[in-house]
Scaffold this active site. Structure first.
Site, PDB file in Angstrom:
ATOM      1  CB  ALA A 184       1.927   0.080  -4.362  1.00  0.00           C
ATOM      2  CB  SER A 186      -3.315  -0.838  -2.204  1.00  0.00           C
ATOM      3  OG  SER A 186      -4.020  -0.066  -1.302  1.00  0.00           O
ATOM      4  CG  HIS A 223      -1.687   1.270   1.363  1.00  0.00           C
ATOM      5  ND1 HIS A 223      -2.774   1.507   0.706  1.00  0.00           N
ATOM      6  CD2 HIS A 223      -1.693   2.279   2.041  1.00  0.00           C
ATOM      7  CE1 HIS A 223      -3.272   2.742   0.548  1.00  0.00           C
ATOM      8  NE2 HIS A 223      -2.682   3.299   1.584  1.00  0.00           N
ATOM      9  CB  SER A 224       1.199   4.087   0.591  1.00  0.00           C
ATOM     10  OG  SER A 224       1.385   5.614   0.318  1.00  0.00           O
ATOM     11  CG  MET A 225       7.516   3.485   0.044  1.00  0.00           C
ATOM     12  SD  MET A 225       8.641   4.479   1.165  1.00  0.00           S
ATOM     13  CE  MET A 225       8.696   3.037   2.493  1.00  0.00           C
TER      14      MET A 225
END
Length: 201
Positions: free
Chosen positions: A43, A67, A39-41
């Site tokens: 990803a 994500s 998720h975020s970084m």
């Protein structure tokens, strides 16, 4: 490094170094089916980790789940914040959300948390995408409908990074939507991986 049981270690601020360290840490586990979720970084880290493992001759993940982050080739419009003085950094982190106000308001907690948080921003803000051939593993992208920093087009652009199946699934919520819809995300992941697991039963 810089978190949990490794709190005393200096956090990594360079993207390539971080991915290489992660790869070294998981090599011994790659003799079985695996998938990545980030998720975020996370990803972007999962994507570049998949690329690195391929270069090193390891198998691809059965599935890559990304994500809350735009496709790697898309540039951010945000101004870098990892080197800001503390008062300005606190305010930027507050605006982004996700960090408890109790942490932001407490100097001792900030001293513990901020080195790793600044390192995270440094990793992302200094990342430079290098073109590559498409991955072969399926990619599923998750996003929050009210995420002000990542829109549907940003997530749809992940499609070009795989020759396999691509799926986009949106949920109600902002950048941290996954905290509110965790059961739904876990169910989606389980559905995507169920066919893979049956192959190895």
């Amino acid at each position: 490094p810089g978190r949990g049981s490794r709190l005393g270690e200096a956090p990594i601020t360079d993207f390539s170094t971080l991915v290489q360290e992660i790869a070294l840490g998981i090599h011994r586990h790659l003799d079985r089916p695996f998938a990545f979720f980030g998720h975020s970084m996370g990803a972007l880290l999962s994507f570049e980790l998949t690329r690195l493992l391929r270069q090193q001759g390891y198998p691809s993940p059965a599935h890559l789940f990304v994500s809350g982050y735009r496709a790697p080739h898309l540039k951010s419009n945000s101004t870098p914040i990892h080197n800001l003085p503390e008062p300005e950094f606190i305010e930027e982190v507050r605006q982004i959300g996700g960090t408890p106000e109790a942490v932001l308001a407490n100097a001792e907690l900030r001293e513990l948390v901020f080195p790793a948080l600044r390192a995270d921003f440094a990793v992302i803000e200094t990342y430079r995408y290098q073109p590559c051939t498409s991955l072969v593993c399926p990619i599923t992208a998750f996003g929050g409908l009210q995420d002000q920093g990542v829109n549907v087009a940003d997530l749809e652009a992940w499609r070009q990074y795989t020759t396999g199946q691509f799926r986009l699934q949106m949920f109600s919520g902002n950048h941290f939507f996954l905290h509110q819809v965790q059961p739904s995300i876990l169910q989606a992941i389980d559905q995507q991986l169920s066919g893979v697991s049956r192959l190895y039963e």
